[in-house]
Motif scaffolding. Structure first.
Motif: not given
Length: 312
Positions: A29, A32-33, A36, A302
């Motif tokens: 999750m 994928s966004r 990072c 995150k």
């Protein structure tokens, strides 16, 4: 001792299933966004590794170990075609988990040690081609496993359970296939990981020494080097992931080599060593998320944001 090992494995695989599911889903999750602190190319590899590890947790840990130790009534896996397909899938996802780690290690090796090749190889499209090709080839390699079993009994024209065909151990074609499969995983990946890390360390030591000497001669004093700092973070992630792979697969490799040269296990201590080899190997599918959290500050950020959102 046998009962203690049984209880230990029963609790261990349940905890492993929970940690593996939550950890790999969280990694998928977050990566994928994006955003990072790693490149899009590296993100592709990290997401693919997390997906492969998640599938190992589902097919190998939950549908094989947890169901066995907790005697869950999943009867469809007792049907011969389903049982055969499940073993083939287990083999394929374990191979993908291992070889995606090799692909990631090689990508980081090129990025750190091969500046002329880096601009052409370390791209998002190249990563997608590498990962998809590797996955397809490994699935094709695991397909013959479906055909090594025969039913134990047939009830109302339905074949039940999986029993290895007698000719699997004597037929030259099957023997050759088994030797090839064992060489492909785990022997070759283990050797490649050691080779890639050795070459990377040698290059880093040599280039660091040269850069320090040049900066000292040009400035007369030692200053911070942004290039070396960026490279250091990338290498920390590489060595943490590959080092974890080596450590957790080492007992399985030793056990595998001893079984190859000696044959059947005879003593209780050898069987316990075998069990721990499988336990550590399966645990390797849960460690990468913790490595990301320890090595990447943005990944930790995150996670904190996700937890805050969940609580609020």
């Amino acid at each position: 001792m046998a009962f203690q090992m049984y209880d230990l494995k029963k609790s261990y695989y349940m905890v492993l299933a929970i940690i593996g599911l939550l950890g790999n889903l969280l990694a998928i999750m977050i990566f994928s966004r994006g955003n990072c602190g790693v490149s899009k190319c590296t993100t592709r590899y990290l997401v693919a590794m997390a997906i492969a590890d998640l599938l190992v947790i589902i097919f190998e840990v939950i549908l094989k170990k947890v169901i066995y130790y907790y005697e869950a009534p999943v009867f469809f896996l007792d049907i011969t075609p389903a049982c055969s397909a499940h073993d083939a899938l287990c083999d394929a996802v374990i191979d993908c988990s291992v070889w995606f780690t090799i692909a990631f290690s090689f990508d980081r090796f090129v990025a750190v040690c091969c500046p002329n090749l880096r601009t052409r190889f370390c791209k998002e499209k190249t990563a997608a081609v590498m990962l998809s090709t590797t996955c397809i080839l490994l699935c094709l390699k695991s397909t013959p496993i479906y055909f090594i079993y025969e039913p134990v009994k047939i009830v109302d024209n339905v074949p039940w359970f999986c029993y290895v065909k007698p000719n699997f151990y004597s037929d030259s074609g099957w023997v050759s296939y088994e030797c090839f499969a064992k060489a492909l995983t785990p022997l070759l990946p283990f050797a490649l990981i050691l080779l890639i890390n050795t070459l990377t360390v040698r290059h880093i030591l040599a280039s660091s020494r040269v850069r320090k000497e040049l900066k000292t001669h040009s400035n007369g004093e030692k200053n911070s080097d942004p290039e070396m700092e960026s490279r250091r973070k990338s290498v920390i992630l590489l060595f943490a992931i590959s080092g974890s792979f080596i450590f957790l697969w080492l007992m399985f490799i030793i056990n595998f080599l001893r079984y190859t040269f000696k044959g059947t296990f005879y003593t209780e201590s050898e069987l316990i060593f075998q069990d721990f080899g499988f336990m550590f190997r399966n645990f390797s599918c849960c460690t990468n998320t913790f490595i990301y959290a320890a090595a990447q500050s943005k990944f930790r950020e995150k996670i904190k944001n996700a937890l805050k959102s969940l609580v609020s």
